[in-house]
Design a protein around this motif. Structure first.
Motif, PDB file in Angstrom:
ATOM      1  N   GLU B  74     -36.164 -57.945  15.806  1.00  0.00           N
ATOM      2  CA  GLU B  74     -35.163 -56.878  15.915  1.00  0.00           C
ATOM      3  C   GLU B  74     -34.379 -56.825  14.608  1.00  0.00           C
ATOM      4  O   GLU B  74     -34.243 -57.839  13.919  1.00  0.00           O
ATOM      5  N   ILE B  75     -33.851 -55.662  14.282  1.00  0.00           N
ATOM      6  CA  ILE B  75     -32.963 -55.577  13.112  1.00  0.00           C
ATOM      7  C   ILE B  75     -31.533 -55.667  13.610  1.00  0.00           C
ATOM      8  O   ILE B  75     -31.053 -54.783  14.325  1.00  0.00           O
ATOM      9  N   PRO B  76     -30.857 -56.765  13.282  1.00  0.00           N
ATOM     10  CA  PRO B  76     -29.505 -56.939  13.820  1.00  0.00           C
ATOM     11  C   PRO B  76     -28.495 -56.146  12.999  1.00  0.00           C
ATOM     12  O   PRO B  76     -28.815 -55.627  11.940  1.00  0.00           O
ATOM     13  N   VAL B  77     -27.284 -56.063  13.529  1.00  0.00           N
ATOM     14  CA  VAL B  77     -26.218 -55.345  12.825  1.00  0.00           C
ATOM     15  C   VAL B  77     -25.903 -56.037  11.503  1.00  0.00           C
ATOM     16  O   VAL B  77     -25.697 -55.388  10.477  1.00  0.00           O
ATOM     17  N   ILE B  78     -25.918 -57.367  11.533  1.00  0.00           N
ATOM     18  CA  ILE B  78     -25.554 -58.099  10.316  1.00  0.00           C
ATOM     19  C   ILE B  78     -26.826 -58.413   9.512  1.00  0.00           C
ATOM     20  O   ILE B  78     -27.641 -59.239   9.895  1.00  0.00           O
ATOM     21  N   GLU B  79     -26.975 -57.736   8.417  1.00  0.00           N
ATOM     22  CA  GLU B  79     -28.176 -57.799   7.576  1.00  0.00           C
ATOM     23  C   GLU B  79     -28.433 -59.226   7.088  1.00  0.00           C
ATOM     24  O   GLU B  79     -29.564 -59.681   7.029  1.00  0.00           O
ATOM     25  N   LYS B  84     -31.753 -64.654   6.926  1.00  0.00           N
ATOM     26  CA  LYS B  84     -31.757 -66.088   7.263  1.00  0.00           C
ATOM     27  C   LYS B  84     -32.715 -66.391   8.401  1.00  0.00           C
ATOM     28  O   LYS B  84     -33.403 -67.411   8.399  1.00  0.00           O
ATOM     29  N   TYR B  85     -32.740 -65.500   9.370  1.00  0.00           N
ATOM     30  CA  TYR B  85     -33.595 -65.712  10.544  1.00  0.00           C
ATOM     31  C   TYR B  85     -35.076 -65.630  10.158  1.00  0.00           C
ATOM     32  O   TYR B  85     -35.887 -66.489  10.549  1.00  0.00           O
ATOM     33  N   ILE B  86     -35.429 -64.620   9.369  1.00  0.00           N
ATOM     34  CA  ILE B  86     -36.826 -64.462   8.922  1.00  0.00           C
ATOM     35  C   ILE B  86     -37.232 -65.686   8.080  1.00  0.00           C
ATOM     36  O   ILE B  86     -38.325 -66.232   8.246  1.00  0.00           O
ATOM     37  N   ASN B  87     -36.349 -66.121   7.198  1.00  0.00           N
ATOM     38  CA  ASN B  87     -36.632 -67.317   6.387  1.00  0.00           C
ATOM     39  C   ASN B  87     -36.834 -68.547   7.259  1.00  0.00           C
ATOM     40  O   ASN B  87     -37.711 -69.364   6.983  1.00  0.00           O
ATOM     41  N   HIS B  88     -36.033 -68.669   8.275  1.00  0.00           N
ATOM     42  CA  HIS B  88     -36.147 -69.790   9.196  1.00  0.00           C
ATOM     43  C   HIS B  88     -37.521 -69.789   9.874  1.00  0.00           C
ATOM     44  O   HIS B  88     -38.209 -70.812   9.940  1.00  0.00           O
ATOM     45  N   ILE B  89     -37.939 -68.625  10.380  1.00  0.00           N
ATOM     46  CA  ILE B  89     -39.236 -68.546  11.064  1.00  0.00           C
ATOM     47  C   ILE B  89     -40.378 -68.839  10.074  1.00  0.00           C
ATOM     48  O   ILE B  89     -41.280 -69.622  10.377  1.00  0.00           O
ATOM     49  N   THR B  90     -40.358 -68.225   8.902  1.00  0.00           N
ATOM     50  CA  THR B  90     -41.464 -68.437   7.940  1.00  0.00           C
ATOM     51  C   THR B  90     -41.537 -69.900   7.522  1.00  0.00           C
ATOM     52  O   THR B  90     -42.626 -70.463   7.430  1.00  0.00           O
TER      53      THR B  90
END
Lengths: 160, 160
Positions: B74-79, B84-90
């Protein structure tokens, strides 16, 4: 079932990083006699653990942009036609130098890795060459924005 | 801009097939003096056309099954959180030995190549490890049924 011990794995790791390392360089780094290293590599090749030695091409030959494309065809009434049609598409794509890799996915899907100068240029290729194919159910494009693991894969796949 | 001539390309093609070929073997096959081949390879390495030498691992180490997975958050309100989330998953995926390759795709997508003994085992991994992540919009799984071009890529990517 092939059993590898720590020394085998250490040799493989070093050769993955630099396959030009000589037996004596490997022996020195791993603190083992040259004869041991020589024997281990011979066995690793005999058992097929090392398939072959190759080169990875660098920036000058690598496409600046890469996308993965998923193509799904309609499933026709005549099963035999589907098989021929999918084979036709995969063969045609495989012959193109900007198509780095092609795999069949399930019964009626194809995944291709496509390189180009820009994402727009690849999009145009997808529009002109892939989306115009008849009887497609779906074409999905996934740009490779940044390769985090396996970043050398493009230099490995690129054609000369 | 790097200019390659036919001899450069012929050398690269042969080394891609077998990087253990010696200067004298290459000279004989291409019917050129050893000094020429030596000079050309030196230049190809200097210019970064040859990035490095490596080994491809064979059947005993290759996963029997491979799938590509596309993950979209999902694209959250806070960019800033998205990044950070995408980096965490990768990063998390990259650390797993059965995850052969990971790339970011666009702003909120991730593509991963995942290996396993069977497709079912990989499906279970995807269900347990990926589909359970919070805030995902989409998880798509594309099995690699048969690699038609670039078939060595799995032996190239597999970890030791």
């Amino acid at each position: 079932m092939v059993q590898l011990d720590d020394l085998d794995r250490a040799i493989l790791k070093l050769l993955k990083q630099d396959a030009r390392l000589t037996i004596s360089e490997l022996a020195e780094r791993l603190n083992r006699p040259e004869s041991t290293i020589h024997f281990r590599i011979k066995k690793l090749i005999e058992k097929g653990v090392i398939d072959r030695y190759t080169i990875i091409l660098g920036e000058p030959l690598k496409p600046k942009s890469v996308v993965a494309v998923y193509i799904e065809t309609e499933i026709p009434v005549i099963e035999d036609f589907l098989e021929k049609y999918i084979n036709h598409i995969t063969k045609t794509l495989s012959m193109l130098p900007n198509v780095l890799a092609v795999a069949r996915s399930g019964r009626n899907g194809i995944i291709a890795l496509i390189g180009g100068e820009t994402e727009e240029q690849i999009e145009k290729f997808v529009d002109d060459t892939i989306r115009t194919l008849p009887s497609l159910r779906k074409v999905e494009v996934f740009p490779f924005t940044n390769i985090v693991k396996g970043e050398d894969v493009i230099g490995f796949l690129v054609d000369v």
